[in-house]
Scaffold this motif. Sequence first.
Motif, PDB file in Angstrom:
ATOM      1  N   MET A  13       0.797  -1.227   0.000  1.00  0.00           N
ATOM      2  CA  MET A  13       0.000   0.000   0.000  1.00  0.00           C
ATOM      3  C   MET A  13       0.839   1.292   0.000  1.00  0.00           C
ATOM      4  SD  MET A  13      -2.794  -1.147  -0.663  1.00  0.00           S
ATOM      5  CE  MET A  13      -4.199  -2.245  -0.395  1.00  0.00           C
ATOM      6  N   HIS A  14       2.114   1.175  -0.388  1.00  0.00           N
ATOM      7  CA  HIS A  14       2.949   2.391  -0.598  1.00  0.00           C
ATOM      8  C   HIS A  14       4.195   1.965  -1.378  1.00  0.00           C
ATOM      9  CE1 HIS A  14       4.666   6.366   1.040  1.00  0.00           C
ATOM     10  NE2 HIS A  14       5.544   5.904   0.164  1.00  0.00           N
ATOM     11  N   LEU A  15       4.212   2.309  -2.657  1.00  0.00           N
ATOM     12  CA  LEU A  15       5.299   1.831  -3.517  1.00  0.00           C
ATOM     13  C   LEU A  15       5.735   2.918  -4.499  1.00  0.00           C
ATOM     14  CD1 LEU A  15       7.015  -0.603  -4.572  1.00  0.00           C
ATOM     15  CD2 LEU A  15       5.137  -1.049  -6.174  1.00  0.00           C
ATOM     16  N   HIS A  16       7.051   3.016  -4.692  1.00  0.00           N
ATOM     17  CA  HIS A  16       7.615   3.906  -5.717  1.00  0.00           C
ATOM     18  C   HIS A  16       8.087   3.059  -6.896  1.00  0.00           C
ATOM     19  CE1 HIS A  16       7.677   7.467  -3.104  1.00  0.00           C
ATOM     20  NE2 HIS A  16       7.854   6.570  -2.135  1.00  0.00           N
ATOM     21  N   LEU A  17       7.500   3.303  -8.063  1.00  0.00           N
ATOM     22  CA  LEU A  17       7.894   2.546  -9.260  1.00  0.00           C
ATOM     23  C   LEU A  17       8.721   3.375 -10.241  1.00  0.00           C
ATOM     24  CD1 LEU A  17       4.692   0.475 -10.214  1.00  0.00           C
ATOM     25  CD2 LEU A  17       6.845  -0.398  -9.264  1.00  0.00           C
ATOM     26  N   ILE A  39       0.495   3.269  -5.901  1.00  0.00           N
ATOM     27  CA  ILE A  39       1.657   3.787  -6.624  1.00  0.00           C
ATOM     28  C   ILE A  39       1.862   5.272  -6.312  1.00  0.00           C
ATOM     29  CG2 ILE A  39       2.725   4.069  -8.895  1.00  0.00           C
ATOM     30  CD1 ILE A  39       2.072   1.117  -8.079  1.00  0.00           C
ATOM     31  N   MET A  40       3.025   5.584  -5.781  1.00  0.00           N
ATOM     32  CA  MET A  40       3.321   6.968  -5.408  1.00  0.00           C
ATOM     33  C   MET A  40       3.496   7.833  -6.652  1.00  0.00           C
ATOM     34  SD  MET A  40       3.098   7.449  -2.252  1.00  0.00           S
ATOM     35  CE  MET A  40       1.878   6.198  -1.863  1.00  0.00           C
ATOM     36  N   PRO A  41       3.038   9.094  -6.547  1.00  0.00           N
ATOM     37  CA  PRO A  41       2.997   9.981  -7.721  1.00  0.00           C
ATOM     38  C   PRO A  41       4.161  10.965  -7.801  1.00  0.00           C
ATOM     39  CG  PRO A  41       1.684  10.928  -5.969  1.00  0.00           C
ATOM     40  CD  PRO A  41       2.332   9.679  -5.387  1.00  0.00           C
ATOM     41  N   VAL A  99      -5.076  10.304  -2.698  1.00  0.00           N
ATOM     42  CA  VAL A  99      -4.323  11.512  -3.031  1.00  0.00           C
ATOM     43  C   VAL A  99      -3.179  11.596  -2.036  1.00  0.00           C
ATOM     44  CG1 VAL A  99      -4.434  14.041  -3.106  1.00  0.00           C
ATOM     45  CG2 VAL A  99      -6.347  12.681  -3.994  1.00  0.00           C
ATOM     46  N   LYS A 100      -1.992  11.953  -2.523  1.00  0.00           N
ATOM     47  CA  LYS A 100      -0.802  11.963  -1.658  1.00  0.00           C
ATOM     48  C   LYS A 100      -0.439  13.392  -1.277  1.00  0.00           C
ATOM     49  CE  LYS A 100       2.845  10.400   0.454  1.00  0.00           C
ATOM     50  NZ  LYS A 100       4.008   9.672   0.021  1.00  0.00           N
ATOM     51  N   LEU A 101      -0.277  13.589   0.008  1.00  0.00           N
ATOM     52  CA  LEU A 101       0.157  14.888   0.526  1.00  0.00           C
ATOM     53  C   LEU A 101       1.635  14.828   0.903  1.00  0.00           C
ATOM     54  CD1 LEU A 101      -0.113  17.710   1.868  1.00  0.00           C
ATOM     55  CD2 LEU A 101      -0.826  16.516   3.936  1.00  0.00           C
ATOM     56  N   GLU A 174       1.426   7.630   6.368  1.00  0.00           N
ATOM     57  CA  GLU A 174       2.345   6.770   5.621  1.00  0.00           C
ATOM     58  C   GLU A 174       3.640   6.524   6.392  1.00  0.00           C
ATOM     59  OE1 GLU A 174       1.620   5.197   2.890  1.00  0.00           O
ATOM     60  OE2 GLU A 174      -0.319   6.159   2.558  1.00  0.00           O
ATOM     61  N   HIS A 175       4.153   5.338   6.261  1.00  0.00           N
ATOM     62  CA  HIS A 175       5.451   4.924   6.814  1.00  0.00           C
ATOM     63  C   HIS A 175       5.733   5.527   8.187  1.00  0.00           C
ATOM     64  CE1 HIS A 175       6.389   8.702   4.858  1.00  0.00           C
ATOM     65  NE2 HIS A 175       6.551   8.172   3.666  1.00  0.00           N
ATOM     66  N   ILE A 176       4.889   5.189   9.156  1.00  0.00           N
ATOM     67  CA  ILE A 176       5.130   5.714  10.504  1.00  0.00           C
ATOM     68  C   ILE A 176       6.426   5.110  11.056  1.00  0.00           C
ATOM     69  CG2 ILE A 176       2.750   6.335  11.060  1.00  0.00           C
ATOM     70  CD1 ILE A 176       2.528   3.716  12.649  1.00  0.00           C
ATOM     71  N   THR A 247       5.459  -0.738   1.740  1.00  0.00           N
ATOM     72  CA  THR A 247       6.910  -0.935   1.854  1.00  0.00           C
ATOM     73  C   THR A 247       7.697   0.363   1.704  1.00  0.00           C
ATOM     74  OG1 THR A 247       7.267  -1.321  -0.502  1.00  0.00           O
ATOM     75  CG2 THR A 247       6.771  -3.270   0.889  1.00  0.00           C
ATOM     76  N   ASP A 248       7.137   1.338   0.956  1.00  0.00           N
ATOM     77  CA  ASP A 248       7.914   2.523   0.579  1.00  0.00           C
ATOM     78  C   ASP A 248       9.198   2.113  -0.146  1.00  0.00           C
ATOM     79  OD1 ASP A 248       8.356   5.224   0.265  1.00  0.00           O
ATOM     80  OD2 ASP A 248       9.229   5.524   2.248  1.00  0.00           O
ATOM     81  N   SER A 249       9.161   0.960  -0.790  1.00  0.00           N
ATOM     82  CA  SER A 249      10.318   0.534  -1.581  1.00  0.00           C
ATOM     83  C   SER A 249      10.596   1.633  -2.612  1.00  0.00           C
ATOM     84  CB  SER A 249      10.007  -0.804  -2.258  1.00  0.00           C
ATOM     85  OG  SER A 249      11.108  -1.229  -3.016  1.00  0.00           O
TER      86      SER A 249
END
Length: 347
Positions: A13-17, A39-41, A99-101, A174-176, A247-249
């Motif tokens: 539920m949190h990924l950078h591609l 997918i992170m924007p 939506v990502k802040l 996100e990613h606490i 993961t915030d991979s």
Amino acid sequence: MTQTLTLRRPDDMHLHLRDGAMLAAVLPETARHFARAIIMPNLVPPVVTGAEAAAYRDRILACLPEGMAFEPLMTLYLTEATDPADVAAAHASGLVKAVKLYPAGATTNSASGVRDFDKVRAVLETMAEIGLPLCVHGEVTDPAIDIFDREAVFIDRVLDPVRRATPGLRVVMEHITTRDGVDYARSGGDDLGATITTHHLIINRNHILAGGIKPHYYCLPVAKRESHRLALREAATSGEARFFLGTDSAPHPDHLKEHACGCAGCFTATNTMPLLAHVFEEERALDRLEAFASLNGAAFYRLPPNAGRLVLEKTADPAEWPDKIGREAGPVTVFNPGFPVYWHVKD
Ligand code: DOR
Ligand code: ZN
């Protein structure tokens, strides 16, 4: 003796591609194990409009190798110029799931983020009405605040006021990385969730800084002291619906990590599931891994759980994965936990 654990296929539920050659290099690493990912924007330029999210989704799907199934769950990057009507339309069409802040300047490619929250009030009110979650990078950017305190200060100065001012807004912290984050997530109702990364369950700040600086352990929010890592482990393995895997991979080529001003990000897409099985076993909570990785996030996003399964096996032989992936776009160093892991994903 081989031990087996069968889970619903997990979601990240949190990924950078990223995009281009890097996207092509990292997408199979996630799609091999995960059915879906948020997918992170934060591309350059960022994914701001529904049309840009649709185009990015098409580029992702075009990179997916034959025979792999994967659903990208798209997000929009919130700017002070974001149009509430565009957000509502992108959500109504089913394309956009959040939506990502990013507070402006908080992290990689966050320059277009939010400085003045009054300017995004109308978007947040629309999101509260339609039930579209806001994913929050929870760090203040005030240079006077110590980097290890930025999450806790953000909760008091920004997150709590924004939530109070926007009743009904659904928020994912996100990613606490702190006990403060865990406690605040628990103070909310089912309108508040929190993602936890794999690497923040494994490293504390000593791993980054003691015995030589380790650029591949540097990410944002930066790992905190051991007591916070233990609070994250307790939360992730609690089974509580509000905590789920993100993961915030975040891939960066080695030359930009091993640099005088190294980029933030740990790349864990390749080995997250074996690492999580190791952590959950240490916490005697293997029976709760499915909730964390496969059920809680889907429920928060009001998605059905995946139909497929992922099988993990523990054997006498340590798991092996490549030290690095990617040629043209990399190399990208795969997160090294620093201990042997005996859990493998069964093909
Ligand atoms: O470590 C990080 N890397 N944290 C973020 O918030 C962004 C990410 C990236 O995009 O590289
Ligand atoms: Zn991220």
